[in-house]
Design a protein around this motif. Sequence first.
Motif, PDB file in Angstrom:
ATOM      1  N   LEU A  50     -24.449   8.850  29.666  1.00 20.57           N
ATOM      2  CA  LEU A  50     -24.272   8.391  28.293  1.00 20.57           C
ATOM      3  C   LEU A  50     -23.584   7.036  28.291  1.00 20.57           C
ATOM      4  O   LEU A  50     -22.861   6.698  29.232  1.00 20.57           O
ATOM      5  CB  LEU A  50     -23.405   9.391  27.509  1.00 20.57           C
ATOM      6  CG  LEU A  50     -24.018  10.769  27.260  1.00 20.57           C
ATOM      7  CD1 LEU A  50     -22.947  11.741  26.771  1.00 20.57           C
ATOM      8  CD2 LEU A  50     -25.153  10.691  26.254  1.00 20.57           C
ATOM      9  N   GLN A  51     -23.778   6.295  27.242  1.00 16.29           N
ATOM     10  CA  GLN A  51     -23.003   5.068  27.038  1.00 16.29           C
ATOM     11  C   GLN A  51     -22.449   5.083  25.626  1.00 16.29           C
ATOM     12  O   GLN A  51     -23.007   5.746  24.740  1.00 16.29           O
ATOM     13  CB  GLN A  51     -23.867   3.833  27.249  1.00 16.29           C
ATOM     14  CG  GLN A  51     -24.884   3.619  26.145  1.00 16.29           C
ATOM     15  CD  GLN A  51     -25.738   2.417  26.415  1.00 16.29           C
ATOM     16  OE1 GLN A  51     -26.730   2.474  27.155  1.00 16.29           O
ATOM     17  NE2 GLN A  51     -25.374   1.295  25.812  1.00 16.29           N
ATOM     18  N   GLU A  52     -21.341   4.359  25.463  1.00 11.60           N
ATOM     19  CA  GLU A  52     -20.708   4.352  24.140  1.00 11.60           C
ATOM     20  C   GLU A  52     -21.186   3.135  23.358  1.00 11.60           C
ATOM     21  O   GLU A  52     -21.262   2.037  23.907  1.00 11.60           O
ATOM     22  CB  GLU A  52     -19.190   4.309  24.320  1.00 11.60           C
ATOM     23  CG  GLU A  52     -18.442   4.761  23.100  1.00 11.60           C
ATOM     24  CD  GLU A  52     -16.965   4.946  23.423  1.00 11.60           C
ATOM     25  OE1 GLU A  52     -16.520   6.095  23.501  1.00 11.60           O
ATOM     26  OE2 GLU A  52     -16.276   3.923  23.585  1.00 11.60           O
ATOM     27  N   LYS A  65     -21.807   8.144  21.256  1.00 12.54           N
ATOM     28  CA  LYS A  65     -22.521   8.098  22.537  1.00 12.54           C
ATOM     29  C   LYS A  65     -24.039   8.211  22.365  1.00 12.54           C
ATOM     30  O   LYS A  65     -24.501   8.983  21.525  1.00 12.54           O
ATOM     31  CB  LYS A  65     -22.017   9.225  23.431  1.00 12.54           C
ATOM     32  CG  LYS A  65     -20.628   8.942  23.935  1.00 12.54           C
ATOM     33  CD  LYS A  65     -20.017  10.080  24.679  1.00 12.54           C
ATOM     34  CE  LYS A  65     -18.630   9.663  25.143  1.00 12.54           C
ATOM     35  NZ  LYS A  65     -17.808  10.799  25.493  1.00 12.54           N
ATOM     36  N   ILE A  66     -24.732   7.460  23.173  1.00 15.42           N
ATOM     37  CA  ILE A  66     -26.191   7.598  23.250  1.00 15.42           C
ATOM     38  C   ILE A  66     -26.594   7.671  24.732  1.00 15.42           C
ATOM     39  O   ILE A  66     -25.820   7.277  25.606  1.00 15.42           O
ATOM     40  CB  ILE A  66     -26.945   6.428  22.576  1.00 15.42           C
ATOM     41  CG1 ILE A  66     -26.521   5.089  23.208  1.00 15.42           C
ATOM     42  CG2 ILE A  66     -26.729   6.419  21.073  1.00 15.42           C
ATOM     43  CD1 ILE A  66     -27.412   3.938  22.826  1.00 15.42           C
ATOM     44  N   LEU A  67     -27.796   8.165  24.979  1.00 18.24           N
ATOM     45  CA  LEU A  67     -28.275   8.250  26.360  1.00 18.24           C
ATOM     46  C   LEU A  67     -28.426   6.840  26.937  1.00 18.24           C
ATOM     47  O   LEU A  67     -28.895   5.937  26.248  1.00 18.24           O
ATOM     48  CB  LEU A  67     -29.634   8.961  26.398  1.00 18.24           C
ATOM     49  CG  LEU A  67     -29.622  10.433  25.971  1.00 18.24           C
ATOM     50  CD1 LEU A  67     -31.051  10.953  25.823  1.00 18.24           C
ATOM     51  CD2 LEU A  67     -28.853  11.271  26.989  1.00 18.24           C
TER      52      LEU A  67
END
Length: 209
Positions: A50-52, A65-67
Amino acid sequence: MGNVYVIDHPLIQHKLTYIRDKHTGTKEFRELVDEVATLMAFEITRDMPLQEIEIDTPVSKAKAKILSGKKIGIVPILRAGIGMVDGVLKLIPAAKVGHIGLYRDPKTLKPVEYYAKLPNDVEERDFILVDPMLATGGSAVEAINSLKTRGAKNIKFMCLIAAPEGVDAIKEAHPDVDIYIAGLDEKLNEKGYIVPGLGDAGDRLFGTK
Ligand code: URA
C-alpha cells in the motif's frame, strides 16, 4: 522462499464440503467454486503493498491508503482453471487474464504446452495461477515454467484441493512460488485422482463426462 498456505476459513471449508459432495450438481458446483475463488483471492491479496496518499473527505483532509504494487495477471490452466477466474476478478476487476493449455504426452506422460496467451506486459505484472486441483503437480510446474520463461517474476499458485505429491513437486521445482490451498488431501490414487478430492474438476464444472 515460497510458502504453503492452507486457508481454513470456515466459509471456505463449508463451501468446499459441498464442492466435494458428489450429489452437488453442475450449477451449484460452478457457483461454489466461484465463491471459494473469491474468498481465497481475499487471502491471497493480503500482502499487497500500500502507499499513502492525501484525499479530501467531505469533512477534512485525510491521509489514506491505496494499492501501490504491480498490476495483476490471472492465469487459469485450461480447462478447469477457468472456473476460478471470475471469482478472483470480483476482487481484482482490473486484472488481465492469460490462459495456458497443457496436454499430457501419451509416451512421456509429461505435460506439453499447446496454448499460451498472456498479457503483453508479463514482466510488469504479478501473477496468480489458478487450477482447482493440484494432483501430481506436473501441469502446475510446467505452467509456472511457461510464465517464468516469458518473464514473470512473482507468481502465486492457487487451487481448491491439493495432494501432498503436487505440493512437493511445486516446492521442489519452484521454491519461490507461494501455494494457496483450500483443502490439503491425503494422496493420489492409482488413476491420478486426489483422494478424497472431488472427482474430475473440469467435468464437474462444465457438465461433461
Ligand atoms: N484433476 C482432477 O480434476 N481431479 C483430480 O482428482 C486430479 C486431477
